[in-house]
Write a protein that holds these residues in place. Structure first.
Motif, PDB file in Angstrom:
ATOM      1  N   LEU A 441      71.868  69.243  12.716  1.00 41.18           N
ATOM      2  CA  LEU A 441      71.824  68.797  14.122  1.00 41.18           C
ATOM      3  C   LEU A 441      72.967  69.431  14.914  1.00 41.18           C
ATOM      4  O   LEU A 441      72.770  69.878  16.055  1.00 41.18           O
ATOM      5  CB  LEU A 441      71.897  67.265  14.201  1.00 41.18           C
ATOM      6  N   ARG A 442      74.139  69.529  14.289  1.00 45.53           N
ATOM      7  CA  ARG A 442      75.284  70.190  14.959  1.00 45.53           C
ATOM      8  C   ARG A 442      74.909  71.625  15.310  1.00 45.53           C
ATOM      9  O   ARG A 442      75.167  72.102  16.410  1.00 45.53           O
ATOM     10  CB  ARG A 442      76.512  70.212  14.047  1.00 45.53           C
ATOM     11  N   HIS A 443      74.281  72.293  14.345  1.00 47.92           N
ATOM     12  CA  HIS A 443      73.865  73.692  14.569  1.00 47.92           C
ATOM     13  C   HIS A 443      72.848  73.749  15.718  1.00 47.92           C
ATOM     14  O   HIS A 443      73.003  74.554  16.652  1.00 47.92           O
ATOM     15  CB  HIS A 443      73.282  74.258  13.276  1.00 47.92           C
ATOM     16  N   LEU A 444      71.836  72.889  15.683  1.00 49.02           N
ATOM     17  CA  LEU A 444      70.792  72.913  16.723  1.00 49.02           C
ATOM     18  C   LEU A 444      71.379  72.614  18.101  1.00 49.02           C
ATOM     19  O   LEU A 444      71.077  73.300  19.079  1.00 49.02           O
ATOM     20  CB  LEU A 444      69.692  71.889  16.412  1.00 49.02           C
ATOM     21  N   HIS A 447      72.886  75.258  20.295  1.00 50.70           N
ATOM     22  CA  HIS A 447      72.034  76.182  21.051  1.00 50.70           C
ATOM     23  C   HIS A 447      71.997  75.795  22.523  1.00 50.70           C
ATOM     24  O   HIS A 447      71.540  76.553  23.368  1.00 50.70           O
ATOM     25  CB  HIS A 447      70.601  76.178  20.509  1.00 50.70           C
ATOM     26  N   THR A 448      72.429  74.580  22.806  1.00 53.17           N
ATOM     27  CA  THR A 448      72.326  74.099  24.188  1.00 53.17           C
ATOM     28  C   THR A 448      73.710  73.932  24.832  1.00 53.17           C
ATOM     29  O   THR A 448      73.808  73.427  25.935  1.00 53.17           O
ATOM     30  CB  THR A 448      71.594  72.738  24.218  1.00 53.17           C
ATOM     31  N   SER A 449      74.762  74.325  24.107  1.00 47.39           N
ATOM     32  CA  SER A 449      76.113  74.196  24.686  1.00 47.39           C
ATOM     33  C   SER A 449      76.845  75.530  24.578  1.00 47.39           C
ATOM     34  O   SER A 449      76.287  76.521  24.102  1.00 47.39           O
ATOM     35  CB  SER A 449      76.893  73.112  23.939  1.00 47.39           C
ATOM     36  N   LYS A 450      78.108  75.537  24.980  1.00 50.31           N
ATOM     37  CA  LYS A 450      78.895  76.783  24.923  1.00 50.31           C
ATOM     38  C   LYS A 450      79.375  77.093  23.504  1.00 50.31           C
ATOM     39  O   LYS A 450      79.786  78.206  23.210  1.00 50.31           O
ATOM     40  CB  LYS A 450      80.117  76.660  25.848  1.00 50.31           C
ATOM     41  N   ASP A 451      79.328  76.093  22.626  1.00 53.20           N
ATOM     42  CA  ASP A 451      79.858  76.290  21.273  1.00 53.20           C
ATOM     43  C   ASP A 451      79.022  77.288  20.479  1.00 53.20           C
ATOM     44  O   ASP A 451      77.816  77.403  20.670  1.00 53.20           O
ATOM     45  CB  ASP A 451      79.901  74.948  20.533  1.00 53.20           C
ATOM     46  N   ASP A 452      79.695  77.987  19.558  1.00 51.67           N
ATOM     47  CA  ASP A 452      79.073  79.051  18.770  1.00 51.67           C
ATOM     48  C   ASP A 452      78.249  78.453  17.624  1.00 51.67           C
ATOM     49  O   ASP A 452      78.796  77.848  16.707  1.00 51.67           O
ATOM     50  CB  ASP A 452      80.206  79.953  18.233  1.00 51.67           C
ATOM     51  N   GLN A 453      76.940  78.666  17.661  1.00 52.13           N
ATOM     52  CA  GLN A 453      76.069  78.094  16.625  1.00 52.13           C
ATOM     53  C   GLN A 453      76.218  78.779  15.270  1.00 52.13           C
ATOM     54  O   GLN A 453      75.681  78.307  14.275  1.00 52.13           O
ATOM     55  CB  GLN A 453      74.597  78.101  17.057  1.00 52.13           C
ATOM     56  N   THR A 457      79.982  76.793   8.346  1.00 50.07           N
ATOM     57  CA  THR A 457      80.055  77.396   6.994  1.00 50.07           C
ATOM     58  C   THR A 457      78.674  77.679   6.401  1.00 50.07           C
ATOM     59  O   THR A 457      78.522  78.580   5.574  1.00 50.07           O
ATOM     60  CB  THR A 457      80.811  76.461   6.030  1.00 50.07           C
ATOM     61  N   PHE A 458      77.667  76.916   6.812  1.00 49.88           N
ATOM     62  CA  PHE A 458      76.332  77.076   6.212  1.00 49.88           C
ATOM     63  C   PHE A 458      75.432  78.029   7.013  1.00 49.88           C
ATOM     64  O   PHE A 458      74.241  78.140   6.742  1.00 49.88           O
ATOM     65  CB  PHE A 458      75.652  75.697   6.071  1.00 49.88           C
ATOM     66  N   VAL A 459      76.032  78.683   8.029  1.00 49.52           N
ATOM     67  CA  VAL A 459      75.231  79.623   8.832  1.00 49.52           C
ATOM     68  C   VAL A 459      75.832  81.023   8.706  1.00 49.52           C
ATOM     69  O   VAL A 459      77.049  81.187   8.781  1.00 49.52           O
ATOM     70  CB  VAL A 459      75.216  79.214  10.325  1.00 49.52           C
TER      71      VAL A 459
END
Ligand SMILES: CCCCCCCCCCCCC/C=C/[C@@H](O)[C@H](COP(=O)(O)O)NC(=O)CCCCCCCCCCCCCCC
Ligand SMILES: Nc1ncnc2c1ncn2[C@@H]1O[C@H](COP(=O)(O)OP(=O)(O)O)[C@@H](O)[C@H]1O
Ligand SMILES: [Ca+2]
Length: 555
Positions: A441-444, A447-453, A457-459
């Motif tokens: 959910l953090r990763h998803l 996609h809608t904020s400025k943070d880097d998806q 560690t798991f991406v």
């Protein structure tokens, strides 16, 4: 903005009863209010305007009688001449005006003058300049999917787009599709492509996919290239494609124009914009499956698509519903990903720079790509596999995504891979390894904020020219490929399988989401073909940050 250059015409004309110095060069039309009073007036509208000639849509003659304007159909003129009234000649210039969020609108300005010859001279000079622009389309082949998105394709085209094409003097041949793959097959076998300067697609990403399949196939056949061969260098399509967004996601339009707006897209077509685009070919055991220009997604996005197809009646909201469902289902997928990293290029998937109009990274890497393919044609050692550059990752993944462009769309304005390029000959391979629901959910959400998806560690993300995927269930016996039907039966089975880890993940079988279409095979080979097609677009324009000093009005 371009420099004004040598003036072709200069006159004093009137705009809404005020005197203006109007000038025309090959690149600019400028109208500047004559200084009537040196006193500063806070409510006076801007006094100087300039429009690039390349952004003029059309010019039409008008006549003005006692302040009220009339369209010139000849009859008014005769009556007026007979009655000897005091009339002014007028002409209206229609041009592109930029609005918020990359939207374009058709604005107009009417110039009046007392001398008919002067007026005629202006109209013919502007028309001459427009006619000398060879990049503008004159004949278009239009395909409308009446079934995509909210089923408004036909209405959108007829009400918002066709009147603009008429105004710009573009003739069209319109086909409203009657069944899926109608447009693809018409392009493949029937369409008389020589008669047209471009193809217009009214629909979503799925409809666009039909169009490129027809056009790429036809181009290869016409050039004597085998479109099925995984190793052939494909021949680029000469016809440009315009997208009038009328689908559910419309990410190809959004990522190449910056907005999903039919009028903006129509104006990009009219002014004759051109944006090259990379295309991935997808093969299974050397058998051609499909092309992709935006997202190739296995796991999460594949499952969202399969599930949402059964809910088409919900319209575009089906993706949110299925997205939530698949998020909660939380399946993981085992397999092997191999990829050929893109070498010698500039740019990485973690860059802060974005692919924008006139992107220098696309130009540089595109050039590099054509030099490389020339070299490889002469040199037999074209199979980079033998030079050992391939890398292999075996693992458990929630999602395997390849984004050939940013995949920006209204749901995620920065997209799946914000730094991906439209025409650099690469695709960004994003691997989301098995993790908790909370982490996914953090990763998803990123996609809608400025943070880097990708900063998790798991991406991991790699910029690649080619990649392969082999699901674990195919590795032991790759000949036993499951068809879609069996695949979905197994998926139900996997949901009730008790033999899965305590975190709640269930191993499962997924399918590939290829630009919104489900692929029939899961073991695939993907290769990027640099700049294989061209759109009537220019990439997302950089928003102006300071006054342009080359604007003659600013000097
Ligand atoms: C929690 C919010 C998370 C938002 C994450 C959004 C990521 C969106 C990236 C979308 C990339 C789209 C790439 C384009 C794909 C299209 O080719 C293709 C076809 O388009 P067409 O119907 O116009 O023909 N479209 C699609 O495959 C649709 C993909 C849509 C995915 C939506 C996913 C929504 C996820 C919601 C998760 C909710 C978790 C909430 C937990 C509380
Ligand atoms: N006349 C038609 N009837 C049914 N399906 C069609 C028709 N024309 C095109 N299609 C198919 O409709 C699907 C969805 O089209 P698309 O325009 O992408 O809309 P959406 O974005 O809602 O998915 C595509 O797979 C396309 O092949
Ligand atoms: Ca690319």
């Amino acid at each position: 903005m371009e420099r004004p250059g040598r003036l072709l015409l200069q006159s004093e004309l009137r705009v809404r009863n005020a005197a203006y110095d109007v000038s025309l060069s090959r690149s600019l039309l400028t109208w500047k209010r004559r200084a009537a009073s040196p006193v500063y007036h806070p409510f006076r509208p801007s006094v100087c305007h300039s429009v690039p000639v390349s952004e003029i849509i059309s010019v039409r003659e008008e006549e003005e009688e006692n302040g009220s304007r009339q369209r010139d159909d000849g009859s008014w003129k005769k009556i007026r001449e007979r009655e000897g009234k005091d009339c002014r000649q007028a002409f209206t210039v229609l041009y592109v005006e930029r609005c918020q969020q990359h939207r374009w609108r058709c604005a107009e300005v009417t110039f009046t003058c007392s001398d008919e010859a002067v007026c005629q001279h202006w109209v013919s000079s502007i028309r001459e300049q427009l006619a000398s622009n060879t990049s503008r389309p004159k004949n278009l082949l239009v395909y409308i999917n009446p079934y995509g998105g909210k089923r408004q394709g036909k209405r959108i085209y007829e009400q918002k787009v066709a009147p603009l094409f008429t105004q710009a003097g573009i003739s069209t041949s319109v086909i409203v599709t009657e069944y899926a793959n109608h447009a693809r097959d018409h392009l493949k076998m029937e369409a008389e492509l020589k008669k047209f300067d471009g193809v217009v697609c009214v629909g979503g990403d799925g409809m666009f996919s039909e169009i490129i399949h027809g056009l790429i196939w036809r181009t290869q056949i016409d050039c004597g290239i085998d479109p099925n061969s995984p190793e052939e260098a494909l021949s680029p399509c000469s016809l440009r494609i315009g997208i009038i967004p009328a689908g559910s996601t419309d990410c190809i339009c959004f990522a190449t124009v910056g907005t999903n707006d039919p009028v903006t897209s129509a104006l990009h077509i009219i002014v004759g914009d051109s944006q090259p685009l990379d295309v991935c070919s997808v093969h299974h055991n050397s058998m051609f499956l499909r092309y992709s220009v935006s997202l190739l997604g296995y796991g999460f996005y594949g499952d969202v698509l399969s599930d949402s197809e059964r809910k088409r009646w919900m319209g575009p909201a089906r993706y949110d519903f299925s997205g939530l469902k698949m998020f909660l289902t939380h399946h993981y997928y085992e397999g092997t990903v191999s990829y050929l990293p893109a070498r010698g290029i500039i740019g990485t998937p973690r860059d802060a720079t974005r692919c924008r109009s006139g992107c220098v990274i696309c130009q540089h890497n595109g050039q590099l790509n054509s030099e490389r393919s020339e070299k490889y044609e002469m040199d037999e050692a074209s199979d980079s596999e033998s030079s050992g550059e391939w890398r292999t990752i075996r693992g458990k993944f929630l999602a395997i995504n390849a984004a050939s462009m940013s995949c920006a769309c209204p749901r995620s304005p920065k997209g799946l891979s914000p730094a991906a390029h439209l025409a650099d000959g690469t695709t960004d391979l994003i691997l989301v390894r098995k993790c908790s629901r909370f982490n996914f959910l953090r990763h998803l959400l990123r996609h809608t904020s400025k943070d880097d998806q990708f900063d998790l560690t798991f991406v991991e993300v790699h910029r690649v020219r080619r990649f392969r995927f082999m699901p674990r269930h195919c590795q032991s016996d790759s000949d036993l490929e499951l068809d879609l039907h069996e695949n979905s039966k197994r998926q139900i089975f996997s949901q009730i399988c008790k033999d899965h880890p305590a975190c709640g993940c269930a191993p499962a079988y997924s399918s590939w989401n290829c630009d919104g279409e489900i692929l029939t095979h899961t073991a695939i080979d993907v290769r990027v073909h640099c700049q294989l097609i061209k759109l009537f677009a220019r990439g997302i324009e950089e928003l102006p940050v300071f006054e342009d000093l080359t604007n003659p009005c600013a000097i």
